[in-house]
Design a protein around this motif. Structure first.
Motif, mmCIF file in Angstrom:
data_model
loop_
_atom_site.group_PDB
_atom_site.id
_atom_site.type_symbol
_atom_site.label_atom_id
_atom_site.label_comp_id
_atom_site.label_asym_id
_atom_site.label_seq_id
_atom_site.Cartn_x
_atom_site.Cartn_y
_atom_site.Cartn_z
ATOM 1 N N VAL A 110 -9.117 16.025 -15.543
ATOM 2 C CA VAL A 110 -10.150 17.115 -15.228
ATOM 3 C C VAL A 110 -10.108 17.433 -13.290
ATOM 4 O O VAL A 110 -9.773 17.902 -12.310
ATOM 5 C CB VAL A 110 -11.481 17.624 -15.398
ATOM 6 C CG1 VAL A 110 -12.521 17.977 -14.288
ATOM 7 C CG2 VAL A 110 -11.677 17.656 -17.024
ATOM 8 N N VAL A 127 -17.620 16.116 -19.444
ATOM 9 C CA VAL A 127 -16.575 16.291 -18.355
ATOM 10 C C VAL A 127 -16.931 17.822 -18.113
ATOM 11 O O VAL A 127 -16.079 18.750 -17.005
ATOM 12 C CB VAL A 127 -15.735 16.912 -20.110
ATOM 13 C CG1 VAL A 127 -14.921 17.745 -20.213
ATOM 14 C CG2 VAL A 127 -15.017 15.387 -20.373
ATOM 15 N N VAL A 139 -12.435 8.542 -10.558
ATOM 16 C CA VAL A 139 -13.340 9.431 -11.643
ATOM 17 C C VAL A 139 -14.668 9.296 -11.257
ATOM 18 O O VAL A 139 -15.806 10.075 -11.453
ATOM 19 C CB VAL A 139 -12.684 9.834 -13.019
ATOM 20 C CG1 VAL A 139 -13.282 10.926 -13.962
ATOM 21 C CG2 VAL A 139 -11.762 10.423 -12.405
ATOM 22 N N MET A 176 -17.660 11.718 -10.293
ATOM 23 C CA MET A 176 -18.739 12.128 -11.192
ATOM 24 C C MET A 176 -19.873 11.494 -10.750
ATOM 25 O O MET A 176 -21.264 12.480 -11.233
ATOM 26 C CB MET A 176 -18.881 11.405 -12.426
ATOM 27 C CG MET A 176 -17.272 11.705 -13.337
ATOM 28 S SD MET A 176 -17.732 11.171 -14.989
ATOM 29 C CE MET A 176 -18.945 11.457 -15.932
ATOM 30 N N GLU A 216 -17.580 17.928 -14.318
ATOM 31 C CA GLU A 216 -16.658 17.812 -13.693
ATOM 32 C C GLU A 216 -15.578 18.891 -13.386
ATOM 33 O O GLU A 216 -14.888 19.096 -12.245
ATOM 34 C CB GLU A 216 -15.671 16.510 -14.311
ATOM 35 C CG GLU A 216 -15.061 16.275 -13.299
ATOM 36 C CD GLU A 216 -15.594 15.427 -11.929
ATOM 37 O OE1 GLU A 216 -14.544 15.345 -10.851
ATOM 38 O OE2 GLU A 216 -16.775 15.295 -11.811
ATOM 39 N N SER A 272 -24.884 12.790 -17.332
ATOM 40 C CA SER A 272 -23.223 12.818 -16.280
ATOM 41 C C SER A 272 -23.146 11.284 -15.113
ATOM 42 O O SER A 272 -21.638 10.879 -15.107
ATOM 43 C CB SER A 272 -22.870 14.044 -15.427
ATOM 44 O OG SER A 272 -22.651 15.585 -16.811
ATOM 45 N N THR A 330 -4.290 12.603 -18.363
ATOM 46 C CA THR A 330 -5.410 12.076 -19.220
ATOM 47 C C THR A 330 -5.002 11.349 -20.527
ATOM 48 O O THR A 330 -5.389 10.127 -20.916
ATOM 49 C CB THR A 330 -6.455 12.953 -20.094
ATOM 50 O OG1 THR A 330 -6.347 14.366 -18.811
ATOM 51 C CG2 THR A 330 -7.218 12.783 -20.892
ATOM 52 N N THR A 348 -12.024 13.056 -18.038
ATOM 53 C CA THR A 348 -12.394 13.561 -16.621
ATOM 54 C C THR A 348 -11.550 12.972 -15.697
ATOM 55 O O THR A 348 -11.384 13.977 -14.796
ATOM 56 C CB THR A 348 -14.035 12.882 -16.242
ATOM 57 O OG1 THR A 348 -13.395 11.575 -16.625
ATOM 58 C CG2 THR A 348 -14.611 13.094 -17.019
#
Length: 428
Positions: free
Chosen positions: A359, A311, A401, A405, A314, A154, A39, A356
Motif C-alpha cells: 500500500v 491496511v 511502513v 502507520m 493506510e 492501526s 508485498t 501495508t
C-alpha cells in the motif's frame, strides 16, 4: 462556431480498470503491479519460516511433516487465497500461514495429537469463524468498535511491525539487561546488520525524494549488496547461545543470499488433504478440544480485524467509521483461508500486515493482491529465486511502513476519554 475537432476525448477506462476500480481509487496499473511485488517480497519469508516451524517437530506418534511439502503447500494456499481476496473483495491485502498460529499448532496441538488431528482442528476453527461471518456476527463486532479505537489499532500495529523489522534484522534483540537492547547485549555485530542499515537508509532516502518504487528498488539493491557480502564473507545463519543469549556467530537471520544452483524446483503436494476432523475429539475429549478451538478462533478473530483496519487506513479506503469497503467479503475470504490452511496441512492462513508495504508503494485495489498471489504460485516452482532475498533486505520496508502507520496517531482525539454518547452535557 466552436471547433471541437482538436479536443481530445478522455479515454474510457479499460475493463480491468473498471473491475478493480483502479482510477476511481486514485491508482494506476503500474502502482498496483509494484505494490503487489513489494508485498510479496516483504512476506516471502513465510515460504521458509512456516516450514521451519512446522517441519521437524514430531507429533504425539513421533511423525514429522516434510519441509518440502510444507513449503509447497504454504505457497499454494497463500497464492490461491490472496488471488481470491483481490478478485472477490477487491482489497489490497495478502494472506498466508499466520505466524503465532503456526507455532501454536506445532508446539501445543501436535504435542497432544497427530498432525492430521491438529490440522483438523484448524479446519473446524475456520468453519466456525466462517459461520460467524455469514450470520453477520463477526461484521457486527467489527462495526461496533469505535473509530478512534480502530485508528489506535492501526497505530499499535505500526509499532508492532516496526519492532518486527528491527528484531528480524538483529538491530534490536531481547538479550541483555533490559527487555529490548540495541543488537546483542548493546552491540551491533555482523555484516547482516550492516546490510539492514544500508537498506533502511537507502529506502528512507528514496522515499523522501518520492522516487517511484522506492521500497522495491531498495529491496532489490540491498539484496545485491547482500549477495556481494555473502560472496566475500561466506556467512551462515547466526548462532545464539540458548542459555546466555549471546551471539556466538554473527550471520543471516533466515535466508542466506547466495545465487542458487537451480532456478526451478518441483513441488511436493503430498500433505494436501491430510487432516482429520474427529480424531482429536476422540483422544482429548470435548472440553479440551473446545478450548483449543476457542484459542485459535480468538486469535484469528481479532488479528484480522486489526490488519484489515490498518491496511484500509493506510490506503485511505476506510469510511468515516474506520470500516474498509467490502468488509463482509474480506472476512469471508479470511475465514475460508483458515479452512484452506488446515486442509493443506500448513496451519491457518490469515491476513498479513505486511500488505501495508505494498500500500505504501501505491497499491489501492485488489489487483495488487492478484499480483502477490500469482507470485506465490510461481514461487511453488521458483523457490530457489525467492530464497535469495534475505530478511535483512526486506524488513527495512516494515520499519518504514510502520513509521507511516504510526503517523495516524494524530487522528486520535486524546481529550475524549469516553464515548460521545456518554459525555455530560455542558453546563449552562
Amino acid at each position: 462556431m466552436t471547433n471541437n475537432v482538436d479536443s481530445p476525448a478522455k479515454a474510457a477506462p479499460s475493463g480491468l480498470d473498471r473491475f478493480f476500480k483502479i482510477t476511481e481509487r486514485g491508482s494506476t496499473v503500474g502502482q498496483e503491479l509494484r505494490g503487489g511485488l513489494v508485498t510479496f517480497l516483504t512476506m516471502a519469508y513465510i515460504l521458509v519460516l512456516n516450514p521451519i516451524i512446522l517441519s521437524g517437530k514430531p507429533d504425539i506418534n513421533g511423525d514429522e511433516l516434510s519441509f518440502a511439502a510444507v513449503a509447497a503447500g504454504t505457497a499454494l494456499v497463500a497464492g490461491v487465497l490472496t488471488i481470491l481476496m483481490g478478485v472477490v473483495a477487491n482489497f489490497p491485502m495478502a494472506l498466508a500461514a499466520g505466524l503465532g498460529l503456526n507455532a501454536f499448532v506445532a508446539f501445543t496441538l501436535a504435542n497432544q495429537m497427530t498432525w492430521a488431528d491438529a490440522m483438523g482442528l484448524v479446519v473446524i476453527e475456520g468453519l466456525v469463524i466462517l459461520a460467524l461471518v455469514l450470520t453477520g456476527f463477526r461484521e457486527a463486532v467489527f462495526t461496533a468498535v469505535p473509530a478512534a479505537l480502530k485508528v489506535a489499532i492501526s497505530v499499535g500495529i505500526g509499532l508492532f511491525i516496526t519492532l518486527i523489522g528491527l528484531v528480524d534484522s538483529g538491530f534490536v534483540s531481547k538479550f541483555g539487561g533490559t527487555p529490548l537492547n540495541l543488537g546483542f547485549y548493546g552491540n551491533l555485530q555482523g555484516w547482516p546488520v550492516f546490510v539492514f542499515c544500508f537498506g533502511l537508509v537507502l529506502m528512507i532516502a528514496l522515499f523522501v525524494r518520492q522516487v517511484r518504487g522506492a521500497l522495491l528498488i531498495s529491496i532489490a539493491v540491498t539484496t545485491l549488496v547482500a549477495i556481494v557480502v555473502q560472496k566475500f564473507a561466506n556467512l551462515g545463519n547466526h548462532v545464539i547461545d540458548e542459555k546466555s543469549g549471546a551471539l556466538v556467530t554473527p550471520g543471516w537471520s533466515l535466508n542466506i543470499p547466495e545465487l542458487p544452483s537451480d532456478v526451478v524446483r518441483m513441488p511436493d503436494f503430498g500433505l494436501l488433504g491430510e487432516f482429520n476432523l474427529l480424531g482429536s475429539w476422540e483422544n482429548l475429549g470435548v472440553v479440551t478440544v473446545f478450548l483449543l478451538i476457542f484459542t485459535l478462533l480468538l486469535t484469528d478473530f481479532f488479528d484480522t480485524m486489526g490488519t484489515m483496519t490498518a491496511v484500509g487506513a493506510e490506503a485511505g479506503l476506510n469510511d468515516a467509521d474506520g470500516v474498509p469497503p467490502n468488509t463482509r467479503r474480506i472476512l469471508v475470504i479470511d475465514s475460508v483461508a483458515a479452512v484452506a490452511g488446515g486442509a493443506g496441512s500448513v496451519s491457518s492462513n490469515t491476513s498479513f500486515i505486511e500488505s501495508t508495504s505494498g500500500v505504501a508503494e501505491g497499491a489501492r485495489t485488489g489487483l495488487s493482491a492478484v499480483v502477490t498471489g500469482v507470485l506465490f504460485l510461481l514461487a511453488i516452482f521458483l523457490a530457489p529465486i525467492v530464497e535469495i532475498v534475505p530478511s535483512e533486505a526486506a524488513v527495512p520496508a516494515l520499519v518504514v511502513v510502520g513509521f507511516l502507520m504510526m503517523q495516524q496517531v494524530k487522528q486520535i482525539d486524546w481529550d475524549t476519554w469516553r464515548s460521545p454518547s456518554r459525555r455530560s452535557s455542558p453546563s449552562s
